[in-house]
Write a protein that holds these residues in place. Structure first.
Motif, PDB file in Angstrom:
ATOM      1  N   ARG A 118     -12.832  14.645   0.841  1.00  0.00           N
ATOM      2  CA  ARG A 118     -13.100  13.574   1.811  1.00  0.00           C
ATOM      3  C   ARG A 118     -14.044  12.532   1.227  1.00  0.00           C
ATOM      4  O   ARG A 118     -13.867  11.340   1.436  1.00  0.00           O
ATOM      5  CB  ARG A 118     -13.691  14.162   3.095  1.00  0.00           C
ATOM      6  CG  ARG A 118     -12.726  14.982   3.912  1.00  0.00           C
ATOM      7  CD  ARG A 118     -12.223  14.194   5.099  1.00  0.00           C
ATOM      8  NE  ARG A 118     -11.299  14.977   5.888  1.00  0.00           N
ATOM      9  CZ  ARG A 118     -11.524  15.344   7.127  1.00  0.00           C
ATOM     10  NH1 ARG A 118     -12.648  15.032   7.732  1.00  0.00           N
ATOM     11  NH2 ARG A 118     -10.603  16.020   7.780  1.00  0.00           N
ATOM     12  N   ALA A 119     -15.054  12.982   0.503  1.00  0.00           N
ATOM     13  CA  ALA A 119     -16.009  12.049  -0.107  1.00  0.00           C
ATOM     14  C   ALA A 119     -15.307  11.187  -1.156  1.00  0.00           C
ATOM     15  O   ALA A 119     -15.549   9.979  -1.239  1.00  0.00           O
ATOM     16  CB  ALA A 119     -17.179  12.810  -0.732  1.00  0.00           C
ATOM     17  N   GLU A 120     -14.429  11.790  -1.941  1.00  0.00           N
ATOM     18  CA  GLU A 120     -13.678  11.034  -2.949  1.00  0.00           C
ATOM     19  C   GLU A 120     -12.757  10.005  -2.297  1.00  0.00           C
ATOM     20  O   GLU A 120     -12.641   8.869  -2.769  1.00  0.00           O
ATOM     21  CB  GLU A 120     -12.874  11.988  -3.832  1.00  0.00           C
ATOM     22  CG  GLU A 120     -13.736  12.814  -4.764  1.00  0.00           C
ATOM     23  CD  GLU A 120     -12.976  13.940  -5.459  1.00  0.00           C
ATOM     24  OE1 GLU A 120     -11.775  14.153  -5.160  1.00  0.00           O
ATOM     25  OE2 GLU A 120     -13.592  14.617  -6.305  1.00  0.00           O
TER      26      GLU A 120
ATOM     27  N   VAL B 186     -11.827   4.064  -0.807  1.00  0.00           N
ATOM     28  CA  VAL B 186     -11.727   2.998   0.195  1.00  0.00           C
ATOM     29  C   VAL B 186     -12.856   1.991   0.007  1.00  0.00           C
ATOM     30  O   VAL B 186     -12.638   0.768   0.070  1.00  0.00           O
ATOM     31  CB  VAL B 186     -11.746   3.575   1.626  1.00  0.00           C
ATOM     32  CG1 VAL B 186     -11.861   2.458   2.661  1.00  0.00           C
ATOM     33  CG2 VAL B 186     -10.501   4.400   1.878  1.00  0.00           C
ATOM     34  N   LEU B 187     -14.062   2.470  -0.247  1.00  0.00           N
ATOM     35  CA  LEU B 187     -15.197   1.567  -0.435  1.00  0.00           C
ATOM     36  C   LEU B 187     -15.039   0.699  -1.680  1.00  0.00           C
ATOM     37  O   LEU B 187     -15.431  -0.472  -1.693  1.00  0.00           O
ATOM     38  CB  LEU B 187     -16.503   2.355  -0.473  1.00  0.00           C
ATOM     39  CG  LEU B 187     -16.874   3.039   0.850  1.00  0.00           C
ATOM     40  CD1 LEU B 187     -18.105   3.910   0.682  1.00  0.00           C
ATOM     41  CD2 LEU B 187     -17.052   2.022   1.962  1.00  0.00           C
TER      42      LEU B 187
ATOM     43  N   ASN C 229     -12.629  -1.956  -0.695  1.00  0.00           N
ATOM     44  CA  ASN C 229     -13.329  -2.901   0.167  1.00  0.00           C
ATOM     45  C   ASN C 229     -14.151  -3.886  -0.665  1.00  0.00           C
ATOM     46  O   ASN C 229     -14.127  -5.092  -0.421  1.00  0.00           O
ATOM     47  CB  ASN C 229     -14.234  -2.168   1.153  1.00  0.00           C
ATOM     48  CG  ASN C 229     -15.025  -3.126   2.009  1.00  0.00           C
ATOM     49  OD1 ASN C 229     -14.457  -3.924   2.743  1.00  0.00           O
ATOM     50  ND2 ASN C 229     -16.344  -3.068   1.905  1.00  0.00           N
ATOM     51  N   ALA C 230     -14.875  -3.381  -1.641  1.00  0.00           N
ATOM     52  CA  ALA C 230     -15.698  -4.241  -2.489  1.00  0.00           C
ATOM     53  C   ALA C 230     -14.827  -5.232  -3.258  1.00  0.00           C
ATOM     54  O   ALA C 230     -15.173  -6.418  -3.368  1.00  0.00           O
ATOM     55  CB  ALA C 230     -16.533  -3.391  -3.442  1.00  0.00           C
ATOM     56  N   GLU C 231     -13.692  -4.765  -3.783  1.00  0.00           N
ATOM     57  CA  GLU C 231     -12.789  -5.647  -4.520  1.00  0.00           C
ATOM     58  C   GLU C 231     -12.239  -6.759  -3.628  1.00  0.00           C
ATOM     59  O   GLU C 231     -12.196  -7.926  -4.027  1.00  0.00           O
ATOM     60  CB  GLU C 231     -11.634  -4.840  -5.120  1.00  0.00           C
ATOM     61  CG  GLU C 231     -12.054  -3.900  -6.224  1.00  0.00           C
ATOM     62  CD  GLU C 231     -10.953  -2.926  -6.632  1.00  0.00           C
ATOM     63  OE1 GLU C 231      -9.864  -2.910  -6.002  1.00  0.00           O
ATOM     64  OE2 GLU C 231     -11.187  -2.156  -7.581  1.00  0.00           O
TER      65      GLU C 231
END
Length: 164
Positions: free
Chosen positions: A144-146, A151-152, A155-157
């Motif tokens: 789940r952390a991976e 996703v983050l 999001n940054a890209e």
């Protein structure tokens, strides 16, 4: 570790349920795959269900299309958790299977995932087993952390590319 049974109402359901195999391999969960029909082999489906706990299973996934009574027939004969996968068929786009799987009478629960949702069925089975297996639970947390990290990063890209 307990194993998971994947029961198909027909071998034509194999392309759907194969998506669960990789999940079980990723988490190191042993599984077996069988074909039993609620309508054509009710005696064998019942026998499998009655002996499932004794045979080392911790959860059962039942995949079927059209009338899709398999998950309910399995659940009627075991107290193990049963997860139904409604399979999209050539008629009604799987809505018939979804309704048949999800509309269980009180007292005989079947957890139901999305139409053709074999990956989520497998993940739910892993979560069920992880309730009593700390190592498996930690694998789920890491996964789940991976997924969140991926996703983050996306999001940054996107934020950099479209920031005004």
């Amino acid at each position: 570790m307990k194993k998971v049974a994947i029961i198909m109402g027909s071998d034509s359901d194999l392309p759907v349920v194969e998506k669960a195999f990789g999940v079980f391999r990723e988490y190191g969960v042993p599984f077996e795959v069988h074909v039993y029909s609620a309508h054509r082999t009710p005696v064998e489906a019942r026998a499998f269900s009655l002996d499932a706990k004794k045979n080392g299973f911790g959860a059962i996934i039942a995949a079927a299309g059209k009338a899709a009574h398999l998950a309910g027939a399995i659940a009627a004969n075991t107290c193990l958790p049963v997860i139904g996968i409604p399979v999209k068929s050539s008629t009604l786009d799987g809505l018939d299977a979804l309704l048949s799987t999800v509309q269980m009478p009180s007292g005989i629960p079947v957890a139901t995932v999305a139409i053709d949702g074999a990956q989520n069925a497998a993940l739910l089975a892993v979560q069920i087993l992880a309730a009593s297996d700390d190592e498996l639970y930690e694998k789920l947390l890491k996964s789940r952390a991976e997924a969140a990290e991926k996703v983050l990063i996306k999001n940054a890209e996107i934020s950099v590319k479209y920031h005004l």
